[in-house]
Design an enzyme around this catalytic site. Sequence first.
Site, PDB file in Angstrom:
ATOM      1  N   ALA A 163     -33.081  -4.194  25.379  1.00 13.61           N
ATOM      2  CA  ALA A 163     -31.912  -3.788  26.164  1.00 13.61           C
ATOM      3  C   ALA A 163     -32.359  -3.246  27.510  1.00 13.61           C
ATOM      4  O   ALA A 163     -33.492  -2.789  27.677  1.00 13.61           O
ATOM      5  CB  ALA A 163     -31.100  -2.730  25.408  1.00 13.61           C
ATOM      6  N   ASP A 164     -31.453  -3.295  28.457  1.00 14.23           N
ATOM      7  CA  ASP A 164     -31.716  -2.692  29.757  1.00 14.23           C
ATOM      8  C   ASP A 164     -30.398  -2.155  30.313  1.00 14.23           C
ATOM      9  O   ASP A 164     -29.352  -2.809  30.210  1.00 14.23           O
ATOM     10  CB  ASP A 164     -32.303  -3.705  30.745  1.00 14.23           C
ATOM     11  N   THR A 165     -30.469  -0.959  30.876  1.00 20.73           N
ATOM     12  CA  THR A 165     -29.273  -0.307  31.414  1.00 20.73           C
ATOM     13  C   THR A 165     -29.426  -0.092  32.911  1.00 20.73           C
ATOM     14  O   THR A 165     -30.435   0.459  33.364  1.00 20.73           O
ATOM     15  CB  THR A 165     -29.021   1.038  30.710  1.00 20.73           C
TER      16      THR A 165
END
Length: 214
Positions: A75-77
């Site tokens: 994941a990446d935010t």
Amino acid sequence: MATSPQPALILASASPRRVALLRQIGLEPEEILPAELDETPLKGELPRACAIRLADAKARVIADQLDRPALVLAADTIVAVGRRILQKAENPQQARAYLALLSGRRHTVYTAISIRPSKALAEGRCASRVVASKVAFSCLTPHHIEALITAGDWQGKAGGYALQGMAARFIRFISGSPSAVIGLPLFETSQLLQGQPHPWFQPGATESATSHRT
């Protein structure tokens, strides 16, 4: 016909928030293997595109290292004000600047998730999704900003704040997925895992996990 064994679920992130969120829906990563990447946005790259590129890259890096059947979740935010990307705050000065920019206005949090099977999991499927959530801070006084800096929640956080920390006192509006703002959209993660050929959720597992925490 013999049923193939359940592959390992690998989390390509060192974030304790993401581990806690997975546990919330009854999932326990067999292993945590953070992907070490340069997360600098490309020149002219838009926030949504940056989030999905990085999530996909993290999943690919780890999946390519594995020689056993496994499904990698990454994941990446990204926190964005318009087209501007606010990266992870590296020091108090940068966190102050981010918080001053976010004060009294709405911004968008893009969280991308990417699932990739290892080469040994031939029946696995690559999948990805991006969740965009709108977040609005109340007006922050210099005193408020210093309180947030002192609390330390800014450290290593995109945009210099954490929804699960003291910043929640000053967030007046969220539209979208609170878990995505924290780091992992749980509904979308569940949907992508359910689209895989192996049963990742056992009947009653989530309810049981919830009952043990109450």
